[in-house]
Design a protein around this motif. Structure first.
Motif, short mmCIF file in Angstrom:
data_model
loop_
_atom_site.label_atom_id
_atom_site.label_comp_id
_atom_site.label_asym_id
_atom_site.label_seq_id
_atom_site.Cartn_x
_atom_site.Cartn_y
_atom_site.Cartn_z
N THR A 113 -5.52 -1.16 3.27
CA THR A 113 -4.37 -1.91 2.73
C THR A 113 -3.06 -1.31 3.21
OG1 THR A 113 -5.56 -2.63 0.74
CG2 THR A 113 -3.16 -2.58 0.62
N ALA A 114 -2.97 0.03 3.18
CA ALA A 114 -1.74 0.70 3.60
C ALA A 114 -1.40 0.38 5.05
CB ALA A 114 -1.88 2.21 3.41
N GLY A 128 0.79 -1.22 0.00
CA GLY A 128 0.00 0.00 0.00
C GLY A 128 0.82 1.26 0.00
N CYS A 129 0.13 2.39 0.20
CA CYS A 129 0.75 3.71 0.01
C CYS A 129 1.68 4.10 1.14
CB CYS A 129 -0.32 4.77 -0.18
SG CYS A 129 -1.45 4.94 1.23
N LEU A 130 1.81 3.29 2.20
CA LEU A 130 2.79 3.57 3.26
C LEU A 130 4.07 2.77 3.07
CD1 LEU A 130 0.48 3.71 6.42
CD2 LEU A 130 1.77 5.60 5.43
N SER A 131 3.94 1.45 3.00
CA SER A 131 5.12 0.58 2.91
C SER A 131 5.88 0.77 1.61
CB SER A 131 4.68 -0.88 3.03
OG SER A 131 3.98 -1.09 4.23
N ILE A 132 5.22 1.25 0.58
CA ILE A 132 5.87 1.34 -0.73
C ILE A 132 7.01 2.35 -0.73
CG2 ILE A 132 4.40 3.17 -1.69
CD1 ILE A 132 4.35 1.54 -4.30
N TRP A 133 6.97 3.33 0.17
CA TRP A 133 7.97 4.41 0.08
C TRP A 133 9.36 3.98 0.51
CZ3 TRP A 133 7.42 8.29 -2.95
CH2 TRP A 133 6.13 8.68 -3.30
N LYS A 134 9.49 2.94 1.33
CA LYS A 134 10.84 2.50 1.67
C LYS A 134 11.54 1.89 0.46
CE LYS A 134 9.20 -1.98 3.45
NZ LYS A 134 9.07 -2.82 4.67
N ARG A 135 10.77 1.50 -0.54
CA ARG A 135 11.33 0.97 -1.78
C ARG A 135 11.61 2.06 -2.81
NH1 ARG A 135 10.42 -4.42 -1.85
NH2 ARG A 135 8.82 -5.26 -0.46
N CYS A 187 11.47 6.12 -1.97
CA CYS A 187 12.12 7.28 -1.36
C CYS A 187 11.62 7.36 0.07
CB CYS A 187 11.78 8.55 -2.14
SG CYS A 187 12.54 10.05 -1.51
N PRO A 188 12.34 6.78 1.02
CA PRO A 188 11.84 6.65 2.40
C PRO A 188 11.40 7.96 3.04
CG PRO A 188 13.79 5.29 2.08
CD PRO A 188 13.65 6.11 0.84
N ALA A 189 12.04 9.07 2.69
CA ALA A 189 11.70 10.35 3.31
C ALA A 189 10.30 10.82 2.94
CB ALA A 189 12.73 11.41 2.92
N LEU A 190 9.75 10.29 1.86
CA LEU A 190 8.43 10.73 1.40
C LEU A 190 7.30 9.83 1.89
CD1 LEU A 190 9.17 11.87 -2.27
CD2 LEU A 190 9.10 13.23 -0.17
N LYS A 191 7.57 9.07 2.94
CA LYS A 191 6.53 8.22 3.50
C LYS A 191 5.36 9.05 4.02
CE LYS A 191 6.02 4.32 6.68
NZ LYS A 191 6.75 3.47 7.65
N GLY A 192 5.62 10.33 4.31
CA GLY A 192 4.54 11.22 4.73
C GLY A 192 3.45 11.35 3.69
N VAL A 193 3.79 11.10 2.42
CA VAL A 193 2.77 11.09 1.36
C VAL A 193 1.71 10.05 1.68
CG1 VAL A 193 2.34 10.53 -1.06
CG2 VAL A 193 4.27 11.99 -0.44
N GLY A 194 2.13 8.88 2.14
CA GLY A 194 1.19 7.82 2.49
C GLY A 194 0.29 8.20 3.64
N TYR A 195 0.87 8.83 4.68
CA TYR A 195 0.05 9.26 5.82
C TYR A 195 -0.91 10.37 5.39
CZ TYR A 195 2.97 6.50 8.96
OH TYR A 195 3.60 5.46 9.59
N ALA A 196 -0.47 11.25 4.51
CA ALA A 196 -1.36 12.31 4.01
C ALA A 196 -2.54 11.71 3.25
CB ALA A 196 -0.57 13.26 3.10
N ILE A 197 -2.27 10.68 2.44
CA ILE A 197 -3.34 10.01 1.69
C ILE A 197 -4.34 9.37 2.64
CG2 ILE A 197 -3.83 8.06 0.17
CD1 ILE A 197 -1.24 8.73 -1.33
N CYS A 198 -3.85 8.73 3.70
CA CYS A 198 -4.76 8.10 4.67
C CYS A 198 -5.66 9.14 5.33
CB CYS A 198 -3.95 7.36 5.74
SG CYS A 198 -3.11 5.88 5.14
N LEU A 199 -5.10 10.29 5.66
CA LEU A 199 -5.89 11.35 6.29
C LEU A 199 -6.92 11.91 5.31
CD1 LEU A 199 -6.09 12.67 9.02
CD2 LEU A 199 -4.43 14.39 8.29
N ILE A 200 -6.52 12.09 4.06
CA ILE A 200 -7.45 12.57 3.03
C ILE A 200 -8.59 11.57 2.83
CG2 ILE A 200 -7.66 12.96 0.54
CD1 ILE A 200 -4.89 14.30 0.67
N ASP A 201 -8.27 10.28 2.86
CA ASP A 201 -9.31 9.26 2.70
C ASP A 201 -10.32 9.31 3.86
OD1 ASP A 201 -8.40 8.30 0.29
OD2 ASP A 201 -7.06 6.84 1.19
N ILE A 202 -9.85 9.66 5.06
CA ILE A 202 -10.77 9.81 6.19
C ILE A 202 -11.70 10.98 5.96
CG2 ILE A 202 -10.91 10.45 8.63
CD1 ILE A 202 -8.42 8.80 9.13
N TYR A 203 -11.15 12.11 5.49
CA TYR A 203 -11.99 13.27 5.20
C TYR A 203 -13.04 12.94 4.14
CZ TYR A 203 -8.58 16.14 7.75
OH TYR A 203 -7.78 16.68 8.72
#
Length: 622
Positions: free
Chosen positions: A439-440, A141-148, A150-166
């Protein structure tokens, strides 16, 4: 759902000498809720004999625990068609029905299709293809994928999760409105056909009346505003009033449907999409046949398609086309990543991207015929022009279209199938948005969440339902529009731009193309690589800048927003966007070691510990 090759048990343990099969070596998948902890199989080995020189020396009553470590395979779709239907169902949503037709005729009719198709080819489709390929290759999912990537951009995954809640907070409420209308349709006479109901005012008047003026209101409008929403009992965001019980019950029913569609993962969702993805097309075709047979329908379709080429000189037309294609296809919400992560490794995701994106756009075009044939009929009945009949957004499907249905013979039947179509359109999209987050989080926290998916989905939906309660109040309709703009509307554009930059500029188009080659056998062509490197990121940045400049226009003029609400709106937007810089800071200063150069490498280069994602290679972590 731990798919990592390395397991930490908190103590010394001996493992079996068996080699772990590659996740793709067998088409049979273990259940998603299979316990992947390293537990005692119930067969304790006897202490090693003292005569064995290699055996450890044991004190009295000490025993060696031998555990078997088996790597679980990732669940995949039961059939290829289930994946395609899930993607189509997510991409084809309520916006295809209530936004595209309005945007099309407002921006030049047939002429609007020129910028729309250009942005589809050069902007939307490359991003759509990118997400399907990323999810299928990395299988997470959109969190674990970033270590493969660009690990520093894992915040993109957390941002997506928050947007999905909204999104879940307001989108399910809109589906709840459709459920309310559906139940209200099971009568011998539709309740919005006359003005003699308890909720009607003195200004209520039939739209077919010769005395109908701008000061009058139609029965359909009063039913929506004074019966369904009862918005007159509140005062927008200043005083929203209590929760309306009947509306809350309808929305609760939506959440129950969503839960039983998602609790088992792709095993349950894959069966549901056969209904929710195909039913709208059956209804659309039925409504199209009925619509084109109505008097005045030809004028409505002509109004819809007649090209006004001079409007292409207006930059707003091009911005609207870019925004429409982006929000219609839906890259960046994490859904395409999640859905494609359950594909077989060698699935042809390139063909899937072409098929599903084309179907999505053709559906929007088809919906335009359905809507404008009825708008032409309403203009004919009211003896007025079409531009005075049509509305954008919820007003189109909850006021204008029901108004037209009420004047048709067999109105109860047409109403039932129309609102069934709206419900199925909405359910597919909310499935996709929530599955992206589920999934994330299951992939990122396999032991805490992944093994308890059913309980986690229940708690997550209960939390979102409680957060959504303000949208079910008497002033909730204003909050729905507010969250639509400040929740995903602005933030997702920036988030997807950062996602594209991370994949195409940090991870690299060449490396990404090599990944695609491992799956499909050939690298993407020059056109795709140019789009990914230059055109798609600029496409996203342009939409984001113009959206920021015109955010008040996105809110519309139908509702009043107090000054304090703008500050709250920007706070909502920043709550997701700030996940990105905050995680970069955390990764660089707290989660990396060594000097500045080494910290930069650990932050922006893929982690070596991830293992291989190529089928058949040892050390795979998917």
């Amino acid at each position: 759902m731990d798919r990592s090759g390395n397991s930490d048990f908190g103590g010394a343990a001996a493992t079996t000498g068996r080699s772990n099969p590659a996740p793709w070596s067998d088409d049979k998948e273990s259940p998603n809720n299979e316990d992947d902890s390293n537990e005692d199989d119930g067969d304790h080995s006897t202490p090693a004999k003292v005569t064995d020189p290699l055996a450890p020396k044991l004190a009295n009553n000490e025993r060696i625990l031998v555990v078997s470590v088996t790597e679980r395979t990732r669940e995949t779709w039961g059939q290829k068609a289930e994946f395609l239907l899930a993607v189509i169902g997510f991409a084809v949503d309520l916006g295809n029905v209530w936004r595209f037709p309005y945007i099309c005729y407002q921006n030049g009719g047939g002429a609007f299709l020129v910028p729309y198709c250009l942005f589809l080819i050069f902007g939307g489709l490359p991003l759509f293809y990118m997400e399907l390929a990323l999810g299928q290759f990395h299988r997470c999912g959109c969190l674990s994928i970033w270590k493969r990537i660009c690990p520093a951009l894992k915040g993109v995954g957390y941002a997506i999760c928050l947007i999905d809640i909204y999104m879940g907070m307001y989108y399910n409420t809109i589906i709840g409105w459709a459920v309310y209308y559906l139940f209200a349709s099971f009568t011998s006479k539709l309740p919005w056909t006359s003005c003699d109901n308890p909720w009607n005012t003195e200004n209520c008047m039939q739209v077919t009346s010769e005395n109908f003026t701008e000061l009058a209101t139609s029965p359909a409008k009063e039913f929506f505003e004074r019966k369904v929403l009862e918005s007159y009992k509140g005062n927008g965001l200043d005083f929203m009033g209590p929760v309306k019980p009947t509306l809350a019950l309808c929305v609760f029913g939506v959440f129950v449907l969503v839960y039983f569609s998602l609790w088992k993962g792709v095993r349950s969702a894959g069966k549901v999409v056969w209904v929710t993805a195909l039913a709208p097309y059956v209804v659309l075709i039925i409504l199209l046949v009925r619509g084109v047979s109505l008097p005045g329908a030809d004028e409505g379709i002509k109004y819809y398609l007649t090209p006004e080429w001079h409007k292409l000189k207006n930059s707003k037309v091009w911005i609207d086309a870019a925004s429409q294609i982006f929000f219609s296809l839906g890259p960046g919400f994490g859904t395409l990543l999640a859905l494609s992560s359950y594909n077989k490794f060698n699935n042809n995701c390139y063909r899937d991207a072409l098929i599903t994106s084309s179907i999505n756009c053709l559906t929007s075009f088809l919906a335009g015929f359905v809507i404008f044939s009825v708008l032409g009929y309403m203009a004919y009945v009211q003896k007025t022009s079409i531009d005075k009949v049509g509305l954008e957004g919820p007003g189109l499907v909850f006021i204008v279209y029901p108004e037209a249905i009420a004047t048709m013979s067999g109105s109860v039947f047409w109403s039932i199938i129309f609102f069934l179509m709206l419900i199925t359109l909405g359910l597919d999209s909310t499935f996709g948005g929530l599955e992206a987050m589920i999934t994330a989080l299951c992939d990122e926290y396999p032991r805490v969440i992944g093994r308890r998916r059913e309980l986690f989905v229940l708690l997550l939906l209960a939390f979102i339902f409680l957060c959504a309660l303000p949208t079910m109040t008497y002033g909730g309709v204003v909050l729905v529009n507010f969250l639509n703009v400040y929740g995903p509307g602005l933030a997702i554009l920036f988030v997807v731009f950062v996602e594209a930059a991370g994949v195409f500029w940090f991870y690299g188009v060449d490396r990404f193309s090599s990944d695609v080659e491992q799956m499909l056998g050939s690298k993407p062509g020059l056109f795709w690589r140019i789009c990914w490197t230059y055109i798609s990121p600029v496409f996203l940045l342009t939409i984001f800048i113009f959206s920021i400049m015109g955010y008040k226009e996105m809110l519309g003029e139908e509702y009043y927003y107090p000054d304090w609400s703008y500050q709250v709106g920007w706070a909502v937007t920043c709550s997701s966007v700030l996940c990105i810089p905050m995680y970069i800071i955390y990764k660089f200063f707290f989660a990396s070691k060594g000097g500045c150069r080494q910290r930069l490498q650990e932050s922006f280069l893929p982690e070596d510990s991830c293992g291989s994602v190529v089928p058949g290679q040892q050390g795979t972590s998917v």
